[in-house]
Design a protein around this motif. Structure first.
Motif, PDB file in Angstrom:
ATOM      1  N   LYS A 147       0.838  -1.206   0.000  1.00 16.23           N
ATOM      2  CA  LYS A 147       0.000   0.000   0.000  1.00 16.23           C
ATOM      3  C   LYS A 147       0.867   1.248   0.000  1.00 16.23           C
ATOM      4  CE  LYS A 147      -4.234  -1.635   0.113  1.00 16.23           C
ATOM      5  NZ  LYS A 147      -3.940  -3.066  -0.074  1.00 16.23           N
ATOM      6  N   GLY A 148       1.968   1.230   0.766  1.00 13.94           N
ATOM      7  CA  GLY A 148       2.878   2.375   0.756  1.00 13.94           C
ATOM      8  C   GLY A 148       3.489   2.594  -0.619  1.00 13.94           C
ATOM      9  N   ALA A 149       3.907   1.491  -1.265  1.00 12.35           N
ATOM     10  CA  ALA A 149       4.458   1.599  -2.608  1.00 12.35           C
ATOM     11  C   ALA A 149       3.396   2.083  -3.591  1.00 12.35           C
ATOM     12  CB  ALA A 149       5.014   0.241  -3.048  1.00 12.35           C
ATOM     13  N   GLY A 150       2.180   1.564  -3.441  1.00  9.48           N
ATOM     14  CA  GLY A 150       1.097   1.980  -4.329  1.00  9.48           C
ATOM     15  C   GLY A 150       0.761   3.448  -4.190  1.00  9.48           C
ATOM     16  N   PHE A 151       0.777   3.956  -2.949  1.00 10.63           N
ATOM     17  CA  PHE A 151       0.493   5.370  -2.732  1.00 10.63           C
ATOM     18  C   PHE A 151       1.549   6.250  -3.391  1.00 10.63           C
ATOM     19  CE2 PHE A 151       1.501   9.132  -0.126  1.00 10.63           C
ATOM     20  CZ  PHE A 151       0.344   9.866  -0.364  1.00 10.63           C
ATOM     21  N   ALA A 152       2.825   5.902  -3.207  1.00 11.80           N
ATOM     22  CA  ALA A 152       3.891   6.715  -3.796  1.00 11.80           C
ATOM     23  C   ALA A 152       3.837   6.675  -5.322  1.00 11.80           C
ATOM     24  CB  ALA A 152       5.251   6.221  -3.299  1.00 11.80           C
ATOM     25  N   ALA A 153       3.582   5.478  -5.875  1.00 14.25           N
ATOM     26  CA  ALA A 153       3.493   5.372  -7.334  1.00 14.25           C
ATOM     27  C   ALA A 153       2.290   6.129  -7.865  1.00 14.25           C
ATOM     28  CB  ALA A 153       3.418   3.891  -7.730  1.00 14.25           C
ATOM     29  N   ALA A 154       1.156   6.034  -7.171  1.00 18.06           N
ATOM     30  CA  ALA A 154      -0.032   6.759  -7.606  1.00 18.06           C
ATOM     31  C   ALA A 154       0.191   8.269  -7.535  1.00 18.06           C
ATOM     32  CB  ALA A 154      -1.230   6.360  -6.743  1.00 18.06           C
ATOM     33  N   ALA A 155       0.920   8.723  -6.511  1.00 16.02           N
ATOM     34  CA  ALA A 155       1.210  10.152  -6.398  1.00 16.02           C
ATOM     35  C   ALA A 155       2.018  10.637  -7.589  1.00 16.02           C
ATOM     36  CB  ALA A 155       1.969  10.417  -5.093  1.00 16.02           C
ATOM     37  N   VAL A 156       2.972   9.825  -8.032  1.00 16.27           N
ATOM     38  CA  VAL A 156       3.759  10.207  -9.219  1.00 16.27           C
ATOM     39  C   VAL A 156       2.867  10.266 -10.449  1.00 16.27           C
ATOM     40  CG1 VAL A 156       5.578   9.425 -10.783  1.00 16.27           C
ATOM     41  CG2 VAL A 156       5.939   9.342  -8.314  1.00 16.27           C
ATOM     42  N   ILE A 157       1.994   9.262 -10.600  1.00 14.60           N
ATOM     43  CA  ILE A 157       1.117   9.214 -11.774  1.00 14.60           C
ATOM     44  C   ILE A 157       0.188  10.423 -11.812  1.00 14.60           C
ATOM     45  CG2 ILE A 157      -0.808   7.945 -12.822  1.00 14.60           C
ATOM     46  CD1 ILE A 157       0.550   5.370 -11.871  1.00 14.60           C
ATOM     47  N   TYR A 158      -0.379  10.772 -10.671  1.00 16.63           N
ATOM     48  CA  TYR A 158      -1.360  11.858 -10.636  1.00 16.63           C
ATOM     49  C   TYR A 158      -0.717  13.232 -10.635  1.00 16.63           C
ATOM     50  CZ  TYR A 158      -4.874   8.346  -9.533  1.00 16.63           C
ATOM     51  OH  TYR A 158      -5.711   7.271  -9.570  1.00 16.63           O
ATOM     52  N   LEU A 159       0.324  13.393  -9.822  1.00 18.48           N
ATOM     53  CA  LEU A 159       0.894  14.716  -9.619  1.00 18.48           C
ATOM     54  C   LEU A 159       1.991  15.057 -10.619  1.00 18.48           C
ATOM     55  CD1 LEU A 159       1.097  14.661  -5.709  1.00 18.48           C
ATOM     56  CD2 LEU A 159      -0.771  15.478  -7.170  1.00 18.48           C
ATOM     57  N   PHE A 160       2.694  14.041 -11.122  1.00 17.42           N
ATOM     58  CA  PHE A 160       3.790  14.284 -12.067  1.00 17.42           C
ATOM     59  C   PHE A 160       3.646  13.345 -13.275  1.00 17.42           C
ATOM     60  CE2 PHE A 160       5.247  14.871  -7.667  1.00 17.42           C
ATOM     61  CZ  PHE A 160       5.541  16.227  -7.684  1.00 17.42           C
ATOM     62  N   PRO A 161       2.578  13.508 -14.028  1.00 18.83           N
ATOM     63  CA  PRO A 161       2.301  12.569 -15.126  1.00 18.83           C
ATOM     64  C   PRO A 161       3.362  12.538 -16.215  1.00 18.83           C
ATOM     65  CG  PRO A 161       0.880  14.505 -15.278  1.00 18.83           C
ATOM     66  CD  PRO A 161       1.571  14.599 -13.963  1.00 18.83           C
ATOM     67  N   GLY A 162       4.158  13.572 -16.327  1.00 17.86           N
ATOM     68  CA  GLY A 162       5.183  13.600 -17.366  1.00 17.86           C
ATOM     69  C   GLY A 162       6.538  13.108 -16.911  1.00 17.86           C
ATOM     70  N   SER A 163       6.607  12.453 -15.766  1.00 19.64           N
ATOM     71  CA  SER A 163       7.891  11.997 -15.230  1.00 19.64           C
ATOM     72  C   SER A 163       8.493  10.894 -16.094  1.00 19.64           C
ATOM     73  CB  SER A 163       7.706  11.472 -13.806  1.00 19.64           C
ATOM     74  OG  SER A 163       7.217  12.483 -12.954  1.00 19.64           O
ATOM     75  N   PRO A 164       9.833  10.795 -16.139  1.00 18.88           N
ATOM     76  CA  PRO A 164      10.485   9.689 -16.870  1.00 18.88           C
ATOM     77  C   PRO A 164      10.086   8.339 -16.280  1.00 18.88           C
ATOM     78  CG  PRO A 164      12.058  11.410 -16.298  1.00 18.88           C
ATOM     79  CD  PRO A 164      10.804  11.743 -15.567  1.00 18.88           C
ATOM     80  N   GLY A 165      10.260   7.284 -17.074  1.00 13.96           N
ATOM     81  CA  GLY A 165       9.834   5.956 -16.649  1.00 13.96           C
ATOM     82  C   GLY A 165      10.522   5.447 -15.406  1.00 13.96           C
ATOM     83  N   TYR A 166      11.778   5.840 -15.175  1.00 12.47           N
ATOM     84  CA  TYR A 166      12.511   5.315 -14.026  1.00 12.47           C
ATOM     85  C   TYR A 166      12.044   5.924 -12.701  1.00 12.47           C
ATOM     86  CZ  TYR A 166      15.124   9.723 -14.444  1.00 12.47           C
ATOM     87  OH  TYR A 166      15.462  11.040 -14.525  1.00 12.47           O
ATOM     88  N   VAL A 167      11.271   7.017 -12.743  1.00 14.52           N
ATOM     89  CA  VAL A 167      10.817   7.658 -11.507  1.00 14.52           C
ATOM     90  C   VAL A 167       9.791   6.795 -10.786  1.00 14.52           C
ATOM     91  CG1 VAL A 167       9.591   9.662 -10.575  1.00 14.52           C
ATOM     92  CG2 VAL A 167      11.298   9.969 -12.383  1.00 14.52           C
TER      93      VAL A 167
END
Length: 326
Positions: free
Chosen positions: A92-112
């Motif tokens: 769940k912690g990993a999912g939250f951090a990954a979801a935050a990247v997807i929602y808040l920084f959608p243009g981030s590089p793949g390695y982020v």
């Protein structure tokens, strides 16, 4: 002799489930067409097999393997049969951090995304470790507190949903854990990480055998208990975080696979770990395959199917630990 057969049987089961997973779905593909495509012959189902179902199968195998081996490491280090990446809140912690990247920084590089998932899993485990040290928790209580930690991060994911309602479908997939839409890019993002982390985990099999005997035994054999536990815990966190970054917060695979493997071959990690790896892949493929045929043309996310399979087993383990007074 029976123990020696478990690995090839689990491997054959994985191949069979992979083929059936390629075949099954809203559009059924015959075994003849699958064979023709594998032989690089023309087939009307080539796009479905090569670009839709094959990468999905590869992602299921890789993610299931990572979650299962992470569960093996955690159960051995904590000496708690209820410990697993999902039960103690790491997924769940990993999912939250990954979801935050997807929602808040959608243009981030793949390695982020994998890096963020690793950081989220590490944060969840750090919080659990802090609480367990201060409260002197029993193994069963540790699992219950882990569920509470996971619920906190789950609430964070739900908050992101409320703030970004336009991405609701993506959020629901993350909440339930899904292989829908996974392609070769997802498989290639998992492969280099797991190609390094899984062999490293297996090379530490002897140390995990010693940790199961207790810290005093490890210290008497000259192992730096604190340092080695830290690095092995980071390894488990990385395996869980990377896997979740590709498939979402799928639960119970990291709990079931080590227990099934241990019941078949015992606690020696040199054999236990590769068997749990294969069983984790089998469970992911089985859950995904059933989810795609149970409600055609719709599909049930693999995370829901894993919960249907794993939740009763988790209750059984809780009752068993209570009877043993742990």
């Amino acid at each position: 002799m029976k123990k020696a057969l478990t690995l090839p049987v689990a491997f054959v089961a994985m191949i069979v489930l992979a083929v059936l997973s390629v075949r099954a779905g809203a559009v059924s593909v015959s075994f003849r067409d699958i064979g023709a495509i594998m032989l690089q012959q023309d087939s009307p189902f080539q796009f479905i097999v090569v670009h839709v179902r094959l990468p999905r199968v590869v992602v299921a195998i890789l993610a299931g393997s990572g979650l299962a081996v992470g569960g093996v490491i955690l159960q051995s280090l904590v000496r708690n049969p209820l410990a697993s990446p999902d039960v103690i809140g790491m997924t769940k912690g990993a999912g939250f951090a990954a979801a935050a990247v997807i929602y808040l920084f959608p243009g981030s590089p793949g390695y982020v995304l994998p890096a963020a998932a690793f950081a989220g899993a590490l944060g969840a485990f750090g919080l659990l470790a802090l609480l367990s040290r201060r409260l002197s928790l029993s193994p069963a209580a540790l699992a219950l507190v882990g569920i509470a930690v996971g619920a906190v991060f789950q609430a964070g994911i739900q908050y992101l949903i409320v703030r970004h309602p336009a991405d609701l479908n993506m959020a629901l997939l993350w909440l339930s854990g899904s292989l829908w839409g996974r392609g070769w890019a997802d498989a290639l993002s998992l492969l280099p990480w797991l190609a390094v982390l899984l062999p490293v985990a297996w090379l530490n099999s002897a140390k995990l055998d010693i940790f199961r005997l207790g810290d005093e035994t490890g210290a008497s054999l000259g192992i730096g208990v604190v340092r080695q536990r830290f690095w092995l815990m980071l390894l488990a966190v990385a395996l869980a975080g990377i896997s979740v970054s590709a498939v979402g917060a799928i639960g119970f695979v990291g709990l079931l696979a080590p227990h099934i493997a241990r019941s078949l071959v015992g606690g020696r990690h040199r054999l236990l770990m590769p068997l749990a790896l294969l069983i984790g892949a089998d469970l992911m493929l089985l859950g995904d395959g059933i989810g795609r045929i149970v409600a055609i043309p719709r599909e049930v996310p693999v995370g829901i199917m894993a919960a249907v399979i794993g939740a009763p087993y988790f209750v059984y383990l809780l009752r068993k630990e209570r009877r043993l007074g742990r």
